[in-house]
Design a protein around this motif. Structure first.
Motif, PDB file in Angstrom:
ATOM      1  N   LEU A  31       0.852  -1.194   0.000  1.00 37.55           N
ATOM      2  CA  LEU A  31       0.000   0.000   0.000  1.00 37.55           C
ATOM      3  C   LEU A  31       0.884   1.239   0.000  1.00 37.55           C
ATOM      4  N   THR A  32       0.705   2.098  -1.000  1.00 39.52           N
ATOM      5  CA  THR A  32       1.562   3.271  -1.128  1.00 39.52           C
ATOM      6  C   THR A  32       0.742   4.542  -1.318  1.00 39.52           C
ATOM      7  N   ILE A  33       1.400   5.667  -1.019  1.00 42.00           N
ATOM      8  CA  ILE A  33       0.804   6.990  -1.228  1.00 42.00           C
ATOM      9  C   ILE A  33       1.844   7.879  -1.907  1.00 42.00           C
ATOM     10  N   TYR A  34       1.418   8.610  -2.925  1.00 40.56           N
ATOM     11  CA  TYR A  34       2.230   9.656  -3.533  1.00 40.56           C
ATOM     12  C   TYR A  34       1.587  10.990  -3.155  1.00 40.56           C
ATOM     13  N   LEU A  35       2.314  11.808  -2.407  1.00 35.75           N
ATOM     14  CA  LEU A  35       1.818  13.102  -1.941  1.00 35.75           C
ATOM     15  C   LEU A  35       2.626  14.220  -2.582  1.00 35.75           C
ATOM     16  N   TYR A  36       1.961  15.104  -3.322  1.00 31.03           N
ATOM     17  CA  TYR A  36       2.638  16.246  -3.930  1.00 31.03           C
ATOM     18  C   TYR A  36       2.750  17.392  -2.933  1.00 31.03           C
ATOM     19  N   ASP A  37       3.850  18.155  -3.036  1.00 30.32           N
ATOM     20  CA  ASP A  37       3.992  19.361  -2.234  1.00 30.32           C
ATOM     21  C   ASP A  37       3.092  20.448  -2.834  1.00 30.32           C
ATOM     22  N   PRO A  38       2.906  21.591  -2.153  1.00 25.77           N
ATOM     23  CA  PRO A  38       1.969  22.614  -2.639  1.00 25.77           C
ATOM     24  C   PRO A  38       2.270  23.116  -4.059  1.00 25.77           C
ATOM     25  N   GLY A  39       3.547  23.255  -4.405  1.00 26.29           N
ATOM     26  CA  GLY A  39       3.902  23.742  -5.740  1.00 26.29           C
ATOM     27  C   GLY A  39       4.027  22.633  -6.767  1.00 26.29           C
ATOM     28  N   GLU A  40       3.818  21.386  -6.348  1.00 24.39           N
ATOM     29  CA  GLU A  40       3.949  20.203  -7.214  1.00 24.39           C
ATOM     30  C   GLU A  40       5.307  20.167  -7.907  1.00 24.39           C
ATOM     31  N   MET A  41       6.330  20.502  -7.111  1.00 31.43           N
ATOM     32  CA  MET A  41       7.721  20.350  -7.553  1.00 31.43           C
ATOM     33  C   MET A  41       8.282  19.023  -7.090  1.00 31.43           C
ATOM     34  N   PHE A  42       7.753  18.531  -5.966  1.00 36.58           N
ATOM     35  CA  PHE A  42       8.269  17.309  -5.351  1.00 36.58           C
ATOM     36  C   PHE A  42       7.120  16.349  -5.043  1.00 36.58           C
ATOM     37  N   ALA A  52       9.078  17.738 -15.624  1.00 31.61           N
ATOM     38  CA  ALA A  52       8.242  18.841 -16.104  1.00 31.61           C
ATOM     39  C   ALA A  52       6.806  18.408 -16.374  1.00 31.61           C
ATOM     40  N   ASP A  53       6.607  17.133 -16.745  1.00 31.38           N
ATOM     41  CA  ASP A  53       5.250  16.674 -17.059  1.00 31.38           C
ATOM     42  C   ASP A  53       4.480  16.207 -15.832  1.00 31.38           C
ATOM     43  N   ARG A  54       5.095  16.278 -14.653  1.00 29.54           N
ATOM     44  CA  ARG A  54       4.424  16.000 -13.373  1.00 29.54           C
ATOM     45  C   ARG A  54       3.782  14.607 -13.322  1.00 29.54           C
ATOM     46  N   LYS A  55       4.459  13.600 -13.831  1.00 24.52           N
ATOM     47  CA  LYS A  55       3.951  12.220 -13.716  1.00 24.52           C
ATOM     48  C   LYS A  55       4.268  11.698 -12.320  1.00 24.52           C
ATOM     49  N   TRP A  93       4.746   8.873 -11.075  1.00 29.59           N
ATOM     50  CA  TRP A  93       5.660   7.744 -10.908  1.00 29.59           C
ATOM     51  C   TRP A  93       7.080   8.054 -11.398  1.00 29.59           C
ATOM     52  N   GLU A  94       7.353   9.279 -11.831  1.00 27.60           N
ATOM     53  CA  GLU A  94       8.670   9.612 -12.376  1.00 27.60           C
ATOM     54  C   GLU A  94       9.287  10.810 -11.675  1.00 27.60           C
ATOM     55  N   GLY A  95      10.600  10.767 -11.505  1.00 23.72           N
ATOM     56  CA  GLY A  95      11.289  11.889 -10.913  1.00 23.72           C
ATOM     57  C   GLY A  95      12.714  11.534 -10.552  1.00 23.72           C
ATOM     58  N   THR A  96      13.426  12.500 -10.005  1.00 21.92           N
ATOM     59  CA  THR A  96      14.823  12.316  -9.616  1.00 21.92           C
ATOM     60  C   THR A  96      14.912  12.160  -8.101  1.00 21.92           C
ATOM     61  N   PRO A  97      15.433  11.045  -7.607  1.00 24.68           N
ATOM     62  CA  PRO A  97      15.474  10.793  -6.160  1.00 24.68           C
ATOM     63  C   PRO A  97      16.337  11.787  -5.393  1.00 24.68           C
ATOM     64  N   ILE A  98      15.867  12.124  -4.211  1.00 22.84           N
ATOM     65  CA  ILE A  98      16.587  13.001  -3.280  1.00 22.84           C
ATOM     66  C   ILE A  98      16.712  12.242  -1.962  1.00 22.84           C
ATOM     67  N   ASN A  99      17.820  12.370  -1.305  1.00 18.91           N
ATOM     68  CA  ASN A  99      18.037  11.633  -0.063  1.00 18.91           C
ATOM     69  C   ASN A  99      17.225  12.257   1.085  1.00 18.91           C
ATOM     70  N   PRO A 100      16.182  11.561   1.571  1.00 16.84           N
ATOM     71  CA  PRO A 100      15.352  12.118   2.650  1.00 16.84           C
ATOM     72  C   PRO A 100      16.123  12.317   3.958  1.00 16.84           C
ATOM     73  N   TYR A 101      17.157  11.523   4.155  1.00 17.23           N
ATOM     74  CA  TYR A 101      17.921  11.626   5.400  1.00 17.23           C
ATOM     75  C   TYR A 101      18.511  13.031   5.543  1.00 17.23           C
ATOM     76  N   HIS A 102      19.101  13.547   4.464  1.00 14.05           N
ATOM     77  CA  HIS A 102      19.711  14.881   4.526  1.00 14.05           C
ATOM     78  C   HIS A 102      18.647  15.967   4.685  1.00 14.05           C
ATOM     79  N   VAL A 103      17.476  15.729   4.160  1.00 11.42           N
ATOM     80  CA  VAL A 103      16.391  16.712   4.259  1.00 11.42           C
ATOM     81  C   VAL A 103      15.820  16.732   5.679  1.00 11.42           C
ATOM     82  N   LEU A 104      15.592  15.576   6.261  1.00 12.77           N
ATOM     83  CA  LEU A 104      14.931  15.491   7.572  1.00 12.77           C
ATOM     84  C   LEU A 104      15.877  15.733   8.731  1.00 12.77           C
ATOM     85  N   ARG A 105      17.139  15.450   8.558  1.00 12.57           N
ATOM     86  CA  ARG A 105      18.101  15.645   9.641  1.00 12.57           C
ATOM     87  C   ARG A 105      18.495  17.106   9.764  1.00 12.57           C
TER      88      ARG A 105
END
Length: 228
Positions: free
Chosen positions: A149-160, A211-214, A216-228
């Motif tokens: 079971l998964t969820i894809y949640l967009y940020d307010p600007g739909e950049m991430f 750019a097409d906001r799909k 299931w597609e995108g460039t991975p970012i390390n959540p550890y560096h973001v959350l820490r």
């Protein structure tokens, strides 16, 4: 046979051979065109039906774009993107887990070393509430073989897109298109998909959308560096 007659016979034979070749080539060309049209139609039909399977196959690893593959598959080294997200002070998505308890699993190998994890595993008891890390919109609720079971949640600007996997269940009433506020409960920790049933956890990934906001597609970012 007179020479004149032999010449006429030879000319007639050559005409018959040329006509036969022309007919054969015409038939082959027509057949090739028919196959090409049918093949393209079949590919279009399969492509339309198979799109969710693309997400299914990539579910437990954050979806990636061709550009991400060419550049090493991650914006982990892109300090501008990481700093942008750090300034938002995203919430830790699992109740009761502090930032100091997080362990960097982004570069760990999975599937016998065939792929990189590209996500953060946050261990917690089954049923622990999982929350939206910031305001946003539910882009997709998806069940995959790998991610469960998964969820894809967009940020307010739909950049991430924030990707939550291995959930035990969704929060009551959660639906696609729903607008969420930071801290809203969206699901509960589980071990669905290919997770070890004895080690429930949240598989949390962040990726920068194309750019097409799909979803299931995108460039991975390390959540550890973001959350820490």
């Amino acid at each position: 046979m007179r020479r004149v007659d032999r010449v006429r016979v030879e000319k007639r034979r050559r005409l018959l051979v040329a006509a036969g070749l022309a007919f054969t080539l015409g038939a082959l060309t027509a057949g090739a065109l028919i196959w090409r049209v049918d093949h393209l139609a079949a590919l279009a039909a399969v492509g339309a039906d198979a799109q969710p399977e693309v997400a299914s196959a990539a579910a437990v690893a954050a979806p990636r774009s061709p550009d991400a593959v060419a550049t090493g598959g991650s914006t982990d080294g892109n300090s501008n993107v990481v700093q942008l997200l750090q300034r938002r002070r995203l919430d830790v998505p699992v109740d009761g887990v502090s930032r100091s308890q997080l362990h960097d699993t982004f570069d760990e190998k999975r599937a016998g070393g065939l792929r990189t994890h590209e996500a953060l595993d946050i261990m917690a008891a089954r049923g622990t509430p999982v929350r939206a890390v910031e305001d946003g919109r539910v882009a997709k609720l998806f069940t995959s073989v790998a991610g469960g079971l998964t969820i894809y949640l967009y940020d307010p600007g739909e950049m991430f897109s924030y990707y939550y996997a291995h959930l035990d269940r969704y929060a009551d009433g959660l639906h696609e298109g729903q607008q969420l506020r930071r801290g809203d409960v969206i699901g509960y920790v589980g071990a669905t998909g290919n997770a070890d049933d004895d080690a429930p956890h949240l598989h949390f990934a962040i990726f920068q959308l194309n750019a097409d906001r799909k979803w299931w597609e995108g460039t991975p970012i390390n959540p550890y560096h973001v959350l820490r």
